[in-house]
Design a protein around this motif. Structure first.
Motif, short mmCIF file in Angstrom:
data_model
loop_
_atom_site.label_atom_id
_atom_site.label_comp_id
_atom_site.label_asym_id
_atom_site.label_seq_id
_atom_site.Cartn_x
_atom_site.Cartn_y
_atom_site.Cartn_z
N ASP A 253 2.62 -10.98 -1.16
CA ASP A 253 1.16 -11.02 -1.22
C ASP A 253 0.67 -9.65 -1.65
N PRO A 254 -0.15 -9.56 -2.69
CA PRO A 254 -0.57 -8.24 -3.19
C PRO A 254 -1.61 -7.53 -2.32
N LYS A 255 -2.15 -8.23 -1.30
CA LYS A 255 -3.20 -7.63 -0.49
C LYS A 255 -2.85 -7.47 0.98
N ILE A 256 -1.78 -8.12 1.43
CA ILE A 256 -1.45 -8.14 2.86
C ILE A 256 0.01 -7.78 3.07
N SER A 257 0.25 -6.98 4.12
CA SER A 257 1.61 -6.61 4.50
C SER A 257 1.83 -6.99 5.97
N TRP B 30 0.85 -1.19 0.00
CA TRP B 30 0.00 0.00 0.00
C TRP B 30 0.89 1.24 0.00
N ILE B 31 0.40 2.35 -0.58
CA ILE B 31 1.18 3.59 -0.62
C ILE B 31 0.25 4.79 -0.51
N ALA B 32 0.72 5.84 0.17
CA ALA B 32 -0.03 7.10 0.30
C ALA B 32 0.97 8.21 0.60
N LYS B 33 0.53 9.44 0.41
CA LYS B 33 1.37 10.59 0.76
C LYS B 33 0.52 11.53 1.59
N ASP B 34 1.08 12.02 2.68
CA ASP B 34 0.39 12.98 3.53
C ASP B 34 1.42 14.02 3.98
N ALA C 150 -10.89 -14.73 4.13
CA ALA C 150 -10.84 -14.05 2.84
C ALA C 150 -10.11 -12.73 3.00
N VAL C 151 -9.22 -12.45 2.07
CA VAL C 151 -8.50 -11.18 2.08
C VAL C 151 -8.49 -10.57 0.70
N ILE D 23 -1.65 -7.23 7.92
CA ILE D 23 -2.28 -5.93 7.71
C ILE D 23 -2.81 -5.90 6.28
N GLU D 24 -4.13 -5.91 6.14
CA GLU D 24 -4.73 -5.85 4.81
C GLU D 24 -4.64 -4.42 4.29
N HIS D 25 -4.29 -4.27 3.02
CA HIS D 25 -4.12 -2.94 2.45
C HIS D 25 -5.40 -2.13 2.47
N ASP D 26 -6.56 -2.78 2.30
CA ASP D 26 -7.81 -2.02 2.33
C ASP D 26 -8.25 -1.69 3.76
N GLY D 27 -7.44 -2.06 4.74
CA GLY D 27 -7.70 -1.72 6.14
C GLY D 27 -6.74 -0.67 6.66
N ILE D 28 -6.12 0.12 5.78
CA ILE D 28 -5.19 1.18 6.17
C ILE D 28 -5.77 2.51 5.72
#
Length: 166
Positions: free
Chosen positions: A48-52, A25-29, A165-166, A74-79
């Motif tokens: 894994d493309p969905k979990i870190s 996952w990536i973001a800028k703040d 499921a992830v 850590i699921e990427h859609d949970g960040i």
């Protein structure tokens, strides 16, 4: 293993950022480039493309790694980020956190209550996770709350035949 900062007009690489793992996952703040890192799955020869298993912050002007927070799954859609904080959902818990999470059930109010059973009517194991909030400047935990996500992940679990499921 790298993330490139490109000039929008020319496409020229301005900066190359290196992650403490494989980028997820990536973001800028503000001045921080935020990311999640995964380890290489030796069997699949990829991450894994969905979990870190970690999140981190890099100073975007210098490329300096500011902090790393190790997690479990850590699921990427949970960040998410906001208000100077980084929020993440982690599914790696201690036995004590798991017991606490069972007492804190989140309900999906969009559907009527239902039984946590698979397509064959067999009970589905509780999906216990924890919400962790980090100070974005330091990466230090502010708080963490274990919770029972079974009701909100039930449909995905049924579709995956009981596997998480992830």
């Amino acid at each position: 293993k790298t993330c490139l900062r490109l000039d929008a007009c020319t496409g020229k690489t301005l900066t190359t950022y290196r992650a403490p793992g494989l980028w997820g996952w990536i973001a800028k703040d503000g001045p921080l480039l935020l990311g999640s890192g995964s380890e290489l799955d030796a069997r699949r020869k990829r991450a894994d493309p969905k979990i870190s298993n970690s999140v981190f912050a890099i100073e975007s002007t210098s490329g300096e790694l500011k902090w790393t927070h190790k997690g479990g799954r850590i699921e990427h859609d949970g960040i998410a980020v906001g208000g100077g904080r980084l929020f993440l959902v982690d599914s790696e818990l201690t036995d004590q956190q798991r017991a606490e999470g069972l007492k804190n059930t989140i309900r999906d109010s969009s559907v009527a209550d239902r039984q946590a059973v698979d397509r064959r009517g067999k009970p589905i194991a509780a999906d216990i996770r924890k919400l962790v909030v980090l100070d974005m400047k330091t990466g230090k935990p502010i708080w963490a709350i274990p919770f029972n996500a079974t009701d909100i992940t039930l449909d995905d679990t049924i579709v995956s035949d009981g596997r998480v499921a992830v």
